[in-house]
Design a protein around this motif. Structure first.
Motif, PDB file in Angstrom:
ATOM      1  N   ALA A 133     -60.548  36.916  -3.124  1.00 20.55           N
ATOM      2  CA  ALA A 133     -61.267  36.267  -2.023  1.00 20.55           C
ATOM      3  C   ALA A 133     -60.997  34.756  -2.014  1.00 20.55           C
ATOM      4  N   THR A 134     -60.955  34.148  -3.185  1.00 25.57           N
ATOM      5  CA  THR A 134     -60.680  32.712  -3.250  1.00 25.57           C
ATOM      6  C   THR A 134     -59.257  32.412  -2.814  1.00 25.57           C
ATOM      7  N   ALA A 135     -58.304  33.239  -3.243  1.00 23.61           N
ATOM      8  CA  ALA A 135     -56.913  33.035  -2.833  1.00 23.61           C
ATOM      9  C   ALA A 135     -56.766  33.175  -1.318  1.00 23.61           C
ATOM     10  N   GLY A 136     -57.399  34.183  -0.737  1.00 26.79           N
ATOM     11  CA  GLY A 136     -57.347  34.356   0.709  1.00 26.79           C
ATOM     12  C   GLY A 136     -58.013  33.221   1.453  1.00 26.79           C
ATOM     13  N   LEU A 137     -59.158  32.781   0.950  1.00 30.26           N
ATOM     14  CA  LEU A 137     -59.865  31.681   1.598  1.00 30.26           C
ATOM     15  C   LEU A 137     -59.106  30.371   1.460  1.00 30.26           C
ATOM     16  N   MET A 138     -58.493  30.130   0.303  1.00 28.25           N
ATOM     17  CA  MET A 138     -57.687  28.919   0.133  1.00 28.25           C
ATOM     18  C   MET A 138     -56.491  28.920   1.069  1.00 28.25           C
ATOM     19  N   LEU A 139     -55.864  30.081   1.246  1.00 27.69           N
ATOM     20  CA  LEU A 139     -54.732  30.176   2.159  1.00 27.69           C
ATOM     21  C   LEU A 139     -55.168  29.875   3.590  1.00 27.69           C
ATOM     22  N   CYS A 140     -56.275  30.470   4.019  1.00 25.59           N
ATOM     23  CA  CYS A 140     -56.751  30.250   5.393  1.00 25.59           C
ATOM     24  C   CYS A 140     -57.212  28.814   5.613  1.00 25.59           C
ATOM     25  N   VAL A 141     -58.046  28.311   4.712  1.00 29.46           N
ATOM     26  CA  VAL A 141     -58.601  26.967   4.892  1.00 29.46           C
ATOM     27  C   VAL A 141     -57.520  25.905   4.724  1.00 29.46           C
ATOM     28  N   GLY A 142     -56.630  26.094   3.746  1.00 29.01           N
ATOM     29  CA  GLY A 142     -55.557  25.118   3.552  1.00 29.01           C
ATOM     30  C   GLY A 142     -54.614  25.055   4.734  1.00 29.01           C
ATOM     31  N   LEU A 170     -45.589  22.897   7.456  1.00 29.79           N
ATOM     32  CA  LEU A 170     -46.544  24.002   7.462  1.00 29.79           C
ATOM     33  C   LEU A 170     -46.218  24.999   6.357  1.00 29.79           C
ATOM     34  N   GLY A 171     -44.947  25.266   6.132  1.00 24.80           N
ATOM     35  CA  GLY A 171     -44.547  26.186   5.070  1.00 24.80           C
ATOM     36  C   GLY A 171     -44.958  25.693   3.697  1.00 24.80           C
ATOM     37  N   GLN A 172     -44.789  24.406   3.460  1.00 24.81           N
ATOM     38  CA  GLN A 172     -45.190  23.837   2.178  1.00 24.81           C
ATOM     39  C   GLN A 172     -46.712  23.852   2.045  1.00 24.81           C
ATOM     40  N   ALA A 173     -47.429  23.621   3.130  1.00 25.41           N
ATOM     41  CA  ALA A 173     -48.894  23.675   3.095  1.00 25.41           C
ATOM     42  C   ALA A 173     -49.373  25.084   2.762  1.00 25.41           C
ATOM     43  N   MET A 174     -48.744  26.085   3.378  1.00 18.75           N
ATOM     44  CA  MET A 174     -49.116  27.476   3.094  1.00 18.75           C
ATOM     45  C   MET A 174     -48.770  27.853   1.659  1.00 18.75           C
ATOM     46  N   ALA A 175     -47.608  27.412   1.173  1.00 20.65           N
ATOM     47  CA  ALA A 175     -47.208  27.730  -0.195  1.00 20.65           C
ATOM     48  C   ALA A 175     -48.125  27.067  -1.207  1.00 20.65           C
ATOM     49  N   THR A 176     -48.508  25.829  -0.959  1.00 23.75           N
ATOM     50  CA  THR A 176     -49.415  25.143  -1.870  1.00 23.75           C
ATOM     51  C   THR A 176     -50.787  25.801  -1.867  1.00 23.75           C
ATOM     52  N   SER A 177     -51.277  26.186  -0.700  1.00 25.82           N
ATOM     53  CA  SER A 177     -52.583  26.853  -0.616  1.00 25.82           C
ATOM     54  C   SER A 177     -52.559  28.204  -1.304  1.00 25.82           C
ATOM     55  N   LEU A 178     -51.509  28.974  -1.050  1.00 24.09           N
ATOM     56  CA  LEU A 178     -51.393  30.283  -1.694  1.00 24.09           C
ATOM     57  C   LEU A 178     -51.205  30.142  -3.201  1.00 24.09           C
ATOM     58  N   GLY A 179     -50.393  29.190  -3.625  1.00 21.83           N
ATOM     59  CA  GLY A 179     -50.189  28.962  -5.052  1.00 21.83           C
ATOM     60  C   GLY A 179     -51.466  28.545  -5.752  1.00 21.83           C
ATOM     61  N   ALA A 180     -52.266  27.696  -5.107  1.00 21.06           N
ATOM     62  CA  ALA A 180     -53.537  27.290  -5.701  1.00 21.06           C
ATOM     63  C   ALA A 180     -54.483  28.483  -5.830  1.00 21.06           C
ATOM     64  N   GLY A 181     -54.496  29.344  -4.815  1.00 22.83           N
ATOM     65  CA  GLY A 181     -55.330  30.540  -4.881  1.00 22.83           C
ATOM     66  C   GLY A 181     -54.873  31.513  -5.952  1.00 22.83           C
ATOM     67  N   LEU A 182     -53.564  31.703  -6.054  1.00 26.58           N
ATOM     68  CA  LEU A 182     -53.048  32.604  -7.096  1.00 26.58           C
ATOM     69  C   LEU A 182     -53.271  32.026  -8.490  1.00 26.58           C
ATOM     70  N   GLY A 183     -53.154  30.702  -8.616  1.00 33.26           N
ATOM     71  CA  GLY A 183     -53.446  30.059  -9.899  1.00 33.26           C
ATOM     72  C   GLY A 183     -54.915  30.202 -10.271  1.00 33.26           C
ATOM     73  N   PHE A 184     -55.789  30.095  -9.288  1.00 33.44           N
ATOM     74  CA  PHE A 184     -57.218  30.305  -9.512  1.00 33.44           C
ATOM     75  C   PHE A 184     -57.478  31.717 -10.018  1.00 33.44           C
ATOM     76  N   TRP A 185     -56.850  32.688  -9.370  1.00 36.60           N
ATOM     77  CA  TRP A 185     -57.006  34.091  -9.748  1.00 36.60           C
ATOM     78  C   TRP A 185     -56.441  34.323 -11.151  1.00 36.60           C
ATOM     79  N   LEU A 186     -55.314  33.721 -11.467  1.00 36.18           N
ATOM     80  CA  LEU A 186     -54.717  33.850 -12.794  1.00 36.18           C
ATOM     81  C   LEU A 186     -55.648  33.302 -13.873  1.00 36.18           C
TER      82      LEU A 186
END
Length: 190
Positions: free
Chosen positions: A43-52, A127-143
């Motif tokens: 949920a955090t990874a998805g929310l970080m991706l959307c909000v970021g 936009l691609g870098q913003a999405m990658a950073t948001s998704l990476g932060a969410g996946l790092g949170f999950w990890l």
């Protein structure tokens, strides 16, 4: 493409929001049980991706052209709060076996979600870098949530001295994980 992949790896491993900057530590200490940890991480990874992503778009297309960049936090906070419900409902339909129902307070008070939006607005160039950073932060949170839960399960049955039981040993474990992730700082040179 290389820049996007490096942004994803950097946000997930090197500049982890929970360990590099202590954002979102409250959910780290509050999540209990394997299924709740994975539900909260997803949920955090998805929310970080959307909000970021949406925060970057609002910033680049609305706030910066109108010279209202000082209102970023005022715009992103309601954006993150308004997206919690739809993200949890979507994930609840997509993965009904995970308990997404009680995650609203943990996501509402998670400073890492606003932190990733501020990070994206400051450092992302596309936009691609913003999405990658948001998704990476969410996946790092999950990890980090998953690794911390595994560590908690390992020390559960150990004989820990009385003054270190509970929160003190959890903070020591989080500090040791931060030191371990600090070893990844030389992984990507920019």
């Amino acid at each position: 493409m290389t820049e996007i992949l490096l942004s994803l790896l950097s946000a997930a491993l090197i500049n982890n929001l929970m360990l590099h900057w202590p954002l979102g530590v409250d959910p780290l200490l509050a999540a209990k049980g394997r299924s709740q940890v994975h539900a909260l991480g997803l949920a955090t990874a998805g929310l970080m991706l959307c909000v970021g992503t949406l925060g970057y778009l609002v910033d680049q297309w609305l706030l910066v052209p109108a010279d209202l960049a000082s209102l970023q936090l005022l715009v992103w906070l309601p954006l993150s709060v308004l997206l919690i419900g739809p993200v949890l409902r979507l994930l609840g339909r997509w993965l009904p076996m995970l308990p997404f129902a009680g995650l609203w307070p943990l996501l509402l008070g998670n400073a890492a979600i606003l932190g990733v939006t501020l990070l994206v607005s400051r450092e992302a160039t596309s936009l691609g870098q913003a999405m990658a950073t948001s998704l990476g932060a969410g996946l790092g949170f999950w990890l980090v949530l998953s690794l911390f839960d595994d560590l908690q399960q390992r020390i559960l049955d150990n004989d820990i001295p009385l003054p270190f039981r509970g929160l003190p040993i959890q903070l020591i474990c989080a500090g040791l994980m931060a030191v371990a992730f600090l070893g990844l700082h030389g992984l990507v040179k920019t």
